[in-house]
Each structure stands twice: as structure tokens, then as C-alpha cells.
Design a protein around this motif. Structure first.
Motif, mmCIF file in Angstrom:
data_model
loop_
_atom_site.group_PDB
_atom_site.id
_atom_site.type_symbol
_atom_site.label_atom_id
_atom_site.label_comp_id
_atom_site.label_asym_id
_atom_site.label_seq_id
_atom_site.Cartn_x
_atom_site.Cartn_y
_atom_site.Cartn_z
ATOM 1 N N GLU A 1 0.832 -1.200 0.000
ATOM 2 C CA GLU A 1 0.000 0.000 0.000
ATOM 3 C C GLU A 1 0.876 1.263 0.000
ATOM 4 N N ASP A 2 0.397 2.289 -0.694
ATOM 5 C CA ASP A 2 1.041 3.609 -0.745
ATOM 6 C C ASP A 2 2.466 3.589 -1.301
ATOM 7 N N ASP B 1 0.800 10.155 4.587
ATOM 8 C CA ASP B 1 0.824 9.016 3.655
ATOM 9 C C ASP B 1 2.236 8.801 3.121
ATOM 10 N N ASN C 1 0.938 6.521 10.192
ATOM 11 C CA ASN C 1 0.273 7.584 10.934
ATOM 12 C C ASN C 1 0.751 7.529 12.383
ATOM 13 N N LYS D 1 -8.632 10.146 -2.926
ATOM 14 C CA LYS D 1 -7.864 10.249 -1.683
ATOM 15 C C LYS D 1 -6.715 11.220 -1.905
ATOM 16 N N GLN E 1 -1.976 18.392 1.862
ATOM 17 C CA GLN E 1 -3.049 17.902 0.988
ATOM 18 C C GLN E 1 -3.756 19.062 0.288
ATOM 19 N N HIS F 1 -3.262 12.486 -0.879
ATOM 20 C CA HIS F 1 -2.135 11.925 -0.123
ATOM 21 C C HIS F 1 -1.280 13.055 0.430
ATOM 22 N N LYS G 1 4.142 6.840 5.226
ATOM 23 C CA LYS G 1 3.593 5.483 5.269
ATOM 24 C C LYS G 1 3.293 5.015 6.684
ATOM 25 N N ASN H 1 -9.184 15.058 5.626
ATOM 26 C CA ASN H 1 -9.421 13.626 5.423
ATOM 27 C C ASN H 1 -10.912 13.322 5.315
ATOM 28 N N TYR I 1 0.940 8.015 -6.393
ATOM 29 C CA TYR I 1 0.722 6.793 -5.615
ATOM 30 C C TYR I 1 0.202 5.711 -6.549
ATOM 31 N N ASN J 1 -0.768 18.039 7.777
ATOM 32 C CA ASN J 1 -1.281 17.105 6.776
ATOM 33 C C ASN J 1 -2.235 17.816 5.829
#
Lengths: 423, 341
Positions: A213-214, B214, B219, B208, B42, B210, B217, B47, A225, B38
Motif C-alpha cells: 500500500e502507498d 501518507d 500515521n 484520496k 493535501q 495523499h 507510510k 481527510n 501513488y 497534513n
């Protein structure tokens, strides 16, 4: 009966406190485990990102075929031979890495996945399926790559395998290896066959792996991505095209391939332009340009990630210091409540060494119980146990720190004062 | 030695509250900081942002429906290839992107025959020229986006969406954001119902954004780690409180034995002392943070949410000592003295 109640009350009192202490210690150790393993992971990811953005300079090779030049080039008979020559020269030079990362949507026959895999979905644009030879093809996001891309970005697989060297070359009889982004899990499975239309080339692909993932690559100044991407090798063709159709797709594929990215940590733009000029001259092609990749957005992300990592590490360290100080203070308080008992034991002839041994064993029992609970909690949360050495090391460090004060403290007990105070 | 021990207990209780409060304030700030960072990475999408697509051509009426029925919200329409040029409609009290100067769009900027924009600090080159050209029209620049360091905001443009012909724009990406998921979904339902009742189609898109989290990879502030920290803080506060309380038993027993004060009053005094220590600890932590801020070592915000969180911690920990207080209210003096050990 009264005595029984009294002893049971005393017993429960003496049990609740040590249990709470063990719980605090186990929670602390679980936090330390997660904090350290998370930061190790973060550090790896930041290093990987930095390797891409800081340690390597990236230059885009761009063709200059526009308008009439393009038409003349497309009409020429030996254009494919010249492009192949250029591609071979680009990939064989050891002074740099030549990375092919072509983002070119691909047609998938009878596509069963959701719309999110389709091209332009994230732009809010719906692209209708196309009918080719009576069959319906969906236009989905796809990346064509060479082996250097997999190595450069260190793309990890959650399942399956990477393509073998010979699978980068087109073979009419064999399936093209397909790697799928993580979102494809459940839509396709390892070994599934997918019919593809890649700029006119009708090929059969076989799913050989799924990316983690990612996983991402860079496209100019942004991160792409790959969760929703279908990846196939940027195919090499051994022979010359047999007909007009073959010539059409080979020409486009090779033109895409030579518009790749050069990654180097020694050469500058001028050096590279000279090299490219020499290659294009030898291949009898119009001069290609070398453009330094704009890294502003990537640098910003890198800076943000670093700042975030430093602040996170600082806060993690503060909490770890708190945990160790708290546990050592509580153990010390717990031992201080037993001062009178230690005084009596010493008075009755127990050696100081023996008393210290008892305290160490007590602390070790505490820490071992906390370690067991931590291991169990981590297993319940993660579903597996790894990096156990972090826990063992942290429990050892905690044991040492926690033991220092009580061990020195018992040596300084004033026996007479302790006994007199309580009588 | 006993006095020293008792004092140690009080000091330990005080320090526990200082440290737990300080760490809690830092954690609250840290979580806010992560969310803000974040969101910046973004491009101001959160989110919770709901992305959608529609084939409905009369978006002006949809906008009007949102104005009349909707709650606080922000409506976006993407125009840039890199999610960097955005038409917006803004209503109510919504978090705004960070600005270097000027102001963000406000209610009077919409449907007032105005063409206004807020642009990134990397776009404005000429300090004297406060206009930019968008879609062949001149827009007045009313604010400059950006933070102290380079960020993705630097190349972004927000403009009032009513400045373009909404009823004739091509298919594209729309988005709704707001203060909470409930508000966002309620606003989206208004948009969806309006479009569908007028024969149009609307689809939620799984887009989404990122951000930096992200990219890492992982959180860092995940619910598991936060739960461990909260339980750890609570358990340690309760443990130390209990420890301190145990040492109050003897005092309680002596006062009860002498008959100097009523039991209720003694217990009340003990709880009062506990709350004083807890409050002093929490105040100490705020003072400590303020000193760090004044010295320039940290930039930790102490706002209403932080103070309320601190008060919740104190009330929570204080409530933990009430059951033992009530329990030994019923105990005999002899039992209290015997149980002192």
C-alpha cells in the motif's frame, strides 16, 4: 472470623498496588515498543524519500519533435531503428541510471474493477469504455516501467514476484507480467489473466504480484501513488516490425521509452546535455533536451516530513523519560513502605547482600510480569511479534534504572530509628 | 523519614499532575499540528472532504440550495491540473487556510459581481500589482496564502466560484468540506437531493488526497498509541493519587479519634487538598509552558480547548479519590490505624 476478614482486606490491599504497578510498567513498555518500532519505520521511509530527492538529481529527457518535424519523423522508414539505438545507448551508459516511468492509460478487456481504477477518475471525469473489434475495453490508469525504476524506488510487493529479466522483452507466445497496485486486491488474484490493449498492441497479461500500500514514484514535481495502477514492463522488441500496425505501436513505445528520466549524483545538466547530444547525433535523431526536474514540491514534503519526525521523536522521548521516572519513583515508594520490614530482617541477621538480592528478584519479577503482559498486548494488537529485542532491551534498562535507588537506599537504613518509630 | 516520605508523596502527586498535564497539552498541540501539516500537504483538503462528480449543468441553482438550506461549509471546484486552482463557495464559520497577509474570502464576496482571489505567496511577484489573470479575467487579490516556510499553499489559487459561468462548465471534480463529518454529509445530501430532483446525476468519488502522513507510510498518532498513552496517564495519576490518599488515612484517624472535626469535614478537607494539589500541578504545567514559550524554546498553544482538556483530567482524577474517601469514612478509627501500614 474477624482475623480472616482483616487478613483478606490486607491481602487485597497488598495485591492491588503491585498489580497496578505491573500494569503501568507493561503499558509503558508497550508504548516504548510501539514508539521505537514506529520511529525506526519512519526513519526508513524518510531516508528512502531523501535518497530520491536529495541524493539523486533527476533530469528529464524530452524529445523535440513537434509539428512538421514530428510528421516527417513518423513517416521516416528507419525511425524505430534510430530510437532503439538511442534507447540502448541511454540504458548502457554506466555513469547514470536511465529510468522509464511512462504513465500511459491502458485498455483492459471486460474490466471487472470499480471506476476508481479508470483514467481521469480523480479529475472527476468519466471516460466511457471503448469497443475494439467488438470487445469492450475500459481505459485504466497504468504505468510502464523498466527494471531501473523498481530498483530506484525500491517498490515493495505484498504478494507475488518481480518480473524476470527476459520478461521485459516482448514475446508473442508469453504473457506480459502484470504488477497491480494494492487497491486491486480482491478484484484480481495472482495468476489471473488480463487481456490488454496497449497503444494498439493487443497483449495477454498475467498477474504476478501486488504492490504494498502507498508505494509511489515521482512524476516531475509530484508524487504518484500506485495503489490504483496497473504496471507492465516498458517492453523491448527484438525484431523489426512486420507490418504497419506493429510499426505504429513500436514507434510510440520507443518514443515513450526514450523520454525517460536520468538519475545521477555526479553529472550536472550541462554534462548530460553533451552526452544526450552525442547519443542523438550517433542515432541520427533531432537533439533531445535535458530538463532538470523541478523538485520544489518534493522538497517541501521532505522538509515537512523531517520536521514532523523531529517533533514526534522529541515527544516520544519525553513520554519514555516520564515512564521510566514514574516507574522508578513508584518502585522506590513501594519499597519505602517496607522499610521497617527490611530493618527487622537486617536486625535478625540477614546480610545486606541477601536483602539486595531479594529486592533485585522482586524488581525482576515485576519487570518480567510486565514484559509478558506487553508481549501479549503487542501480539493482540499486531497479530504477530517482531523486534522483541526492543522490549527485552527496554525491560533490562528499566530494571537497571529502577534498581539503582532502592539498592543504595537499603544500605542507608537506620535500623534503630525505624524500629523505635513504630513501637 | 516518615515526614520525608509524606512530603515525597505530596511532591510525587504534584509532579505527576505537572508532568501529565504538560504532556497532555503537548500531545493535544502535537495532534493539532499533525492535522494542520497534513492538511497543508493535501492542499487544504481534509481527510473528511467529500469529492463528487455531476452531469448537472445548472450548478448555480445547486449553489443557491446550499446557501438557503446548508450548514457551515466550503464548496470547491477544481480547475488546475495539480489541484492548485480552485473555485470556492464559503459559508459560515469554517477553518481557513493559513494566510501571510490580507484576508480569506467572506460571504459578501459571493454573488456580488466581484472577482476576488486568494493566491499563494509564490505566485505574487509584484508587490504593487494586486491582480491576477484567471480564465482571461482580472481578479483582485485580497489575501496571500502561505506559512513561514515554503509549502504547497505557495502555488495555490482560490477564487469566488460565482465569478465564472457555473452553468456552462465542463465535467470536473467538485468537493465539499466542513467542520465535521456530519455537517459535510448533511451539506452533500442537500446538493445530491437538489441535483437528483432536477434530473441530474451525482456520484461520490473515492478520491484520496495523499499528504505528508501518507508519504511517511505511517500515521504516528494512531488510535492504538493514543489509547496506550491516555490509559497510562490515567492509571499513573490514579495510582499516585491513591498512594497519597493512603497516607492521609492516619491523619483522618487521629482527627476522628480526638474528635476535633467531623468526619465529613475531614474528608472534605482531604478532597479539597487533593484538588488544590491537582490544580496547582495543572497550573504549574501551564506556567512552565508559558515560560518555555516566552524563552522561545517552544511554541505550544494554550487555548480554551487545552484548558478544558486540563480541567477534564483534573476532574477525572479527582473523581477517582472520592470512592476511597467514602469507603474509609465508614471505617473505625482502630481499623484505620491498623491499616496504616
Amino acid at each position: 472470623m474477624f482475623n480472616n476478614i482483616q487478613s483478606s482486606t490486607k491481602k487485597s490491599k497488598s495485591i492491588i498496588k503491585p498489580i497496578s504497578l505491573v500494569l503501568i510498567l507493561s503499558l509503558g513498555m508497550t508504548f516504548i515498543y510501539f514508539a521505537i518500532s514506529s520511529f525506526a519505520l519512519l526513519s526508513d521511509n524518510i531516508t528512502r524519500f531523501q535518497r530520491q530527492t536529495r541524493e539523486k538529481m533527476r533530469f528529464q529527457v524530452v524529445d523535440n519533435y513537434f509539428g512538421d518535424d514530428e510528421r516527417i519523423f513518423f513517416d521516416s522508414k528507419d525511425n524505430i531503428i534510430r530510437l532503439k539505438q538511442m534507447y540502448n545507448a541511454l540504458t548502457s551508459d554506466e555513469r547514470y541510471d536511465f529510468v522509464v516511468s511512462t504513465i500511459q492509460p491502458i485498455g483492459v478487456k471486460n474490466f471487472s474493477g470499480s471506476e476508481k481504477f479508470k483514467n481521469m477518475y480523480e479529475r472527476g471525469i468519466h471516460i466511457e469504455d471503448v469497443v475494439i473489434d467488438g470487445e469492450e475495453y475500459s481505459i485504466i490508469k497504468s504505468l510502464q516501467y523498466n527494471r531501473e525504476l523498481l530498483e530506484s524506488y525500491n517498490l515493495s510487493l505484498s504478494d507475488g514476484r518481480y518480473p524476470q529479466d527476459d520478461e521485459y522483452t516482448y514475446n508473442r507466445e508469453a504473457s506480459v507480467p502484470i504488477l497491480l497496485g494494492s487497491d486491486y486486491k480482491g478484484t484480481y488474484y495472482l495468476g489471473d489473466t488480463i487481456e490488454l490493449d496497449y497503444i494498439g498492441l493487443r497483449i495477454r497479461g498475467a498477474v504476478i504480484g501486488f504492490l504494498e500500500e502507498d508505494e509511489y514514484i515521482f512524476d516531475q514535481d509530484s508524487i504518484v501513488y500506485l495503489n490504483r495502477f496497473l504496471l507492465i514492463p516498458s517492453l523491448n522488441f527484438d525484431g523489426l516490425p512486420n507490418d504497419k500496425l506493429e510499426k505504429g505501436y513500436q514507434l510510440r513505445i520507443y518514443l515513450q521509452k526514450v523520454n525517460g528520466t536520468i538519475e545521477t549524483n555526479t553529472l550536472n545538466a550541462n554534462d548530460l546535455q553533451k552526452i544526450i547530444n552525442e547519443i542523438t547525433y550517433n542515432s541520427n535523431l533531432k537533439a533531445f533536451s535535458v530538463i532538470g526536474a523541478n523538485n520544489i514540491n518534493l522538497s517541501i514534503l521532505n522538509m515537512q516530513a523531517n520536521e514532523l519526525f523531529v517533533i514526534s521523536s522529541l515527544i516520544g522521548s519525553l513520554i519514555i523519560i516520564y515512564i521510566i521516572s514514574l516507574v522508578s519513583s513508584l518502585v522506590e515508594v513501594e519499597l519505602r513502605t517496607n522499610t521497617r520490614r527490611y530493618a527487622i530482617e537486617l536486625l535478625c541477621g540477614m546480610s545486606l547482600m541477601r536483602l539486595r538480592q531479594i529486592i533485585i528478584i522482586k524488581i525482576l519479577i515485576f519487570v518480567s510480569m510486565a514484559l509478558m503482559i506487553s508481549l501479549f498486548s503487542i501480539y493482540m494488537i499486531n497479530g504477530y511479534l517482531n523486534h522483541i529485542s526492543i522490549l527485552i532491551l527496554s525491560s533490562f534498562i528499566i530494571s537497571v534504572i529502577v534498581s539503582i535507588k532502592p539498592l543504595t537506599y537499603v544500605g542507608n537504613i537506620n535500623i534503630a530509628q525505624e524500629i523505635r518509630r513504630r513501637i | 523519614m516518615n515526614n520525608l516520605y509524606k512530603n515525597n508523596c505530596r511532591t510525587l502527586l504534584f509532579l505527576t499532575f505537572v508532568i501529565v498535564s504538560t504532556l497532555s497539552i503537548i500531545l493535544i498541540n502535537y495532534t493539532n499540528y499533525l492535522n494542520t501539516e497534513n492538511k497543508i500537504s493535501q492542499g487544504f483538503y481534509s481527510n473528511n472532504t467529500v469529492f463528487f462528480r455531476t452531469d448537472y449543468k445548472k450548478m448555480t441553482t445547486t449553489y443557491e440550495a446550499l446557501v438557503s438550506k446548508g450548514e457551515d461549509c466550503i464548496l470547491f471546484r477544481e480547475f488546475g491540473l495539480n489541484y492548485d486552482i480552485r473555485g470556492i463557495y464559503y459559508k459560515g464559520n469554517i477553518e481557513q487556510p493559513k494566510l501571510r497577509e490580507g484576508r480569506f474570502l467572506k460571504a459578501t464576496d459571493f454573488y456580488n459581481n466581484r472577482k476576488v482571489a486568494v493566491v499563494g505567496q509564490g505566485i505574487m511577484q509584484d508587490d504593487n500589482d494586486r491582480t491576477i489573470n484567471l480564465f482571461g479575467n482580472e481578479y483582485e487579490v485580497i489575501g496571500i496564502l502561505g506559512v513561514e516556510r515554503p509549502s504547497l499553499y505557495d502555488q495555490m489559487i482560490f477564487f469566488n466560484i460565482d465569478s465564472i459561468d457555473l452553468d456552462n462548465i465542463e465535467e470536473g471534480l467538485w468537493a465539499i468540506d466542513g467542520n465535521s463529518n456530519t455537517e459535510i454529509m448533511s451539506n452533500f445530501d442537500i446538493v445530491k437531493d437538489h441535483i437528483r430532483s432536477n434530473g441530474g446525476n451525482v456520484d461520490i468519488l473515492e478520491v484520496k488526497q495523499h499528504g505528508v502522513v501518507d508519504m511517511l507510510k505511517y500515521n504516528i498518532v494512531n488510535i492504538g498509541i493514543l489509547t496506550i498513552i491516555v490509559v497510562l496517564f490515567s492509571l499513573s495519576s490514579i495510582y499516585v493519587s491513591q498512594l497519597w490518599f493512603d497516607h492521609k488515612k492516619q491523619e483522618f484517624a487521629v482527627v476522628k479519634l480526638v474528635g476535633y472535626e467531623s468526619s465529613k469535614k475531614v474528608i472534605f478537607n482531604i478532597i479539597k487538598e487533593f484538588i488544590s494539589i491537582a490544580t496547582a500541578g495543572a497550573s504549574g504545567s501551564i506556567l512552565f509552558i508559558l515560560i518555555l514559550n516566552i524563552l522561545g524554546i517552544s511554541q505550544i498553544k494554550i487555548d480554551a480547548s487545552v484548558i478544558i482538556s486540563g480541567m477534564i483530567i483534573i476532574v477525572f482524577c479527582s473523581s477517582m479519590v472520592i470512592p476511597p474517601a467514602i469507603s474509609f469514612y465508614n471505617l473505625e478509627v482502630r481499623e484505620l490505624l491498623l491499616g496504616e501500614n
